[in-house]
Design a protein around this motif. Structure first.
Motif, PDB file in Angstrom:
ATOM      1  N   GLY A  15       0.823  -1.203   0.000  1.00  0.00           N
ATOM      2  CA  GLY A  15       0.000   0.000   0.000  1.00  0.00           C
ATOM      3  C   GLY A  15       0.855   1.250   0.000  1.00  0.00           C
ATOM      4  N   GLY A  17      -0.297   4.446  -0.029  1.00  0.00           N
ATOM      5  CA  GLY A  17      -1.032   5.653   0.367  1.00  0.00           C
ATOM      6  C   GLY A  17      -0.208   6.405   1.399  1.00  0.00           C
ATOM      7  N   ALA A  18      -0.804   7.468   1.956  1.00  0.00           N
ATOM      8  CA  ALA A  18      -0.062   8.291   2.923  1.00  0.00           C
ATOM      9  C   ALA A  18       0.492   7.443   4.060  1.00  0.00           C
ATOM     10  CB  ALA A  18      -0.978   9.376   3.487  1.00  0.00           C
ATOM     11  N   ILE A  19      -0.280   6.448   4.485  1.00  0.00           N
ATOM     12  CA  ILE A  19       0.180   5.660   5.643  1.00  0.00           C
ATOM     13  C   ILE A  19       1.348   4.762   5.252  1.00  0.00           C
ATOM     14  CG2 ILE A  19      -0.499   3.886   7.315  1.00  0.00           C
ATOM     15  CD1 ILE A  19      -3.154   5.280   7.619  1.00  0.00           C
ATOM     16  N   HIS A 229     -16.927   9.171   2.780  1.00  0.00           N
ATOM     17  CA  HIS A 229     -16.731  10.535   3.273  1.00  0.00           C
ATOM     18  C   HIS A 229     -16.581  11.460   2.063  1.00  0.00           C
ATOM     19  CE1 HIS A 229     -15.948  13.641   6.045  1.00  0.00           C
ATOM     20  NE2 HIS A 229     -14.668  13.773   5.811  1.00  0.00           N
ATOM     21  N   TYR A 231     -16.420  15.870   0.603  1.00  0.00           N
ATOM     22  CA  TYR A 231     -16.410  17.329   0.810  1.00  0.00           C
ATOM     23  C   TYR A 231     -16.561  17.979  -0.551  1.00  0.00           C
ATOM     24  CZ  TYR A 231     -11.529  16.968  -0.742  1.00  0.00           C
ATOM     25  OH  TYR A 231     -10.393  16.699  -1.469  1.00  0.00           O
ATOM     26  N   TYR A 255     -15.930  21.002   8.760  1.00  0.00           N
ATOM     27  CA  TYR A 255     -14.551  21.500   8.779  1.00  0.00           C
ATOM     28  C   TYR A 255     -14.259  22.140   7.423  1.00  0.00           C
ATOM     29  CZ  TYR A 255     -13.605  17.268   6.029  1.00  0.00           C
ATOM     30  OH  TYR A 255     -13.619  16.298   5.058  1.00  0.00           O
ATOM     31  N   CYS A 348      -7.535   4.049   9.431  1.00  0.00           N
ATOM     32  CA  CYS A 348      -7.129   5.464   9.518  1.00  0.00           C
ATOM     33  C   CYS A 348      -8.143   6.351  10.237  1.00  0.00           C
ATOM     34  CB  CYS A 348      -6.876   6.009   8.117  1.00  0.00           C
ATOM     35  SG  CYS A 348      -8.391   6.182   7.122  1.00  0.00           S
TER      36      CYS A 348
END
Ligand SMILES: Cc1cc2nc3c(=O)[nH]c(=O)nc-3n(C[C@H](O)[C@H](O)[C@H](O)COP(=O)(O)OP(=O)(O)OC[C@H]3O[C@@H](n4cnc5c(N)ncnc54)[C@H](O)[C@@H]3O)c2cc1C
Length: 408
Positions: A15, A17-19, A229, A231, A255, A348
């Motif tokens: 993976g 991704g950011a992690i 999720h 936005y 947010y 996450c």
């Protein structure tokens, strides 16, 4: 960029991704350089990470969680000094309370921040108006200011981790999909991919919405629930500059920040849409997210309380994806004692980009510190055993963490 061959490594991370790339960077900094990251997409940071709003908020309800976020900020500052930058903007953030009970909650948060060594201040509505001139703060009952919060560009964060980890020797095999996990006497010994197989001592599972499947390939069932999720970003609005602070308005469950000269506004809806990871396979991503206009319009309706034109401003871009949630709302970090060699860096809970620096640090601590902290231990996948959880309750519990994200 070169695609590394699939060869043996002490540590393989699945993976990018950011992690995953954040862990690669933290491991390399800790001197662990025999690391191979495999990513099935053509580049790192292209999946959930690319959709992130990029906010990094450090004010949380306990000292350890705040210190984790503080470590991320330290990491973003450090990366910002490198050649490939995460586009970190240390704008500060406004946490806006609309009721007295929320003000009381902010006081408790401030106590935790004080204990963690994080600077926060109360500011009055006039000062908030100077910081965010086009926002109407007349309904605010209290505003907590955290000067070291900020935002970054999620894809740039992933690219920056990759570049800086690669400079320290980490190899990156993109367009490479994990297909099976090799086990010997119950221990992970290697992997098969579409580009060959490799042996490893540790397999780090940072597969985002597929982390459930990768754990299953190693024989471990964990409650990792993708929850939708979203936005929106509006068209540019005169006066919105990139240095305006991020904001959070918990009573409105919203947010936001400035992005590309427009408003980025995201939120937590009261009824979360989760998906059952058992309903799709390890070879597939979760089903595509269909833009939910009623939910996005409810964000602009609510935000109009502080930004009256929000309701009518055109939306130009939608961010959407499936961050994963755990039933207790905590990250999954560390090696499984049931499947030695399988190490989790997942769950996450929708703050994996801002958490990435701290998650990498805790991963290194949990693997290589003979006496990891109680906090590091509390994030272990061992907290979910074969008998202490079941899907019927785990999935709604994970959705509830999403629904009560700004709960008191
Ligand atoms: C709309 C939205 C707004 C958000 N806002 C924020 C925010 O403001 N701040 C914040 O911190 N977080 C935010 N998040 C959450 C954040 O995006 C996630 O926490 C983070 O991106 C998770 O990173 P990851 O590395 O776990 O997952 P991903 O980025 O999904 O990476 C997992 C990687 O694993 C790869 N993979 C999966 N299976 C395999 C396989 N078999 N073989 C090889 N590779 C595989 C995938 O291709 C993928 O690239 C937001 C999320 C969304 C959707």
């Amino acid at each position: 960029m070169n695609i590394a061959p699939v060869t043996n490594a002490e540590i393989i991370i699945v993976g990018g991704g950011a992690i995953g790339v954040g862990c690669a960077y933290a491991l390399a900094k800790a001197g662990k350089r025999d690391v191979l990251v495999i990513e099935r997409d053509d580049d790192v940071g292209n999946v959930t990470t690319s959709q992130g709003a990029g906010l990094c908020g450090q004010v949380r309800d306990n000292t350890e969680r705040i210190q984790l976020a503080m470590h991320s900020v330290k990491t973003f500052r450090e990366l910002q000094d490198s050649e490939v930058k995460p586009d970190w903007h240390e704008t500060g953030s406004l946490r806006i309370a609309l009721t007295e009970s929320r003000v009381a909650e902010f006081r408790r948060l401030q106590q935790a921040a004080d204990q963690a060594g994080l600077e926060t201040h109360w500011i009055d509505n006039d000062e908030a108006g100077r910081l965010w001139p086009s926002m109407d703060f007349s309904s605010a009952q209290g505003i907590l200011w955290c000067p070291s919060d900020g935002y970054m560009t999620p894809r740039s964060v992933a690219a920056s981790y990759r570049y800086n980890a690669a400079r320290m020797g980490v190899r990156f095999a993109t367009a490479t999909a994990l297909e099976t996990v090799r086990l010997q006497n119950g221990r992970v010994t290697g992997i098969h991919t579409n580009r060959g197989h490799a042996e490893c001592r540790y397999l780090i599972n940072a597969a985002g919405a597929n982390a459930y499947h990768v754990a299953r390939l190693a024989g471990l069932e964990l409650p990792i629930v993708p929850v939708r999720h979203e936005y929106y970003v509006s068209i540019p609005i005169p006066g919105l500059t990139p240095d305006l602070p991020c904001f959070r308005i918990p009573e409105l469950t919203l947010y936001g920040r400035v992005r590309d000269g427009g408003l980025l506004v995201g939120g937590w809806e009261p009824r979360a849409l989760s998906t059952d990871p058992r309903a799709f396979s390890a070879d597939n991503a979760p089903p595509p997210v269909v833009t939910d206009w009623p939910v996005l319009n409810s964000f602009s309706d609510r935000f109009s309380k502080l930004f009256p034109s929000a309701r009518t401003i055109e939306k130009s871009w939608i961010g959407k994806g499936w961050p994963t949630f755990t039933p207790d709302g905590k990250f999954l970090i560390g090696e499984s004692s049931r499947v030695p060699g399988l190490v989790m860096a997942a769950g996450c809970n929708a703050h994996g980009i801002s958490g990435s620096g701290g998650i990498g640090k805790l991963l290194v601590e949990s693997l290589f510190n003979p006496n990891p902290s109680a906090y590091a231990k509390s994030l272990s996948p061992d907290r979910f055993t074969e008998i202490n959880w079941e899907w019927d309750s785990a999935r709604p519990a994970a959705a509830r963490v999403y629904e009560t994200y700004y709960g008191v």
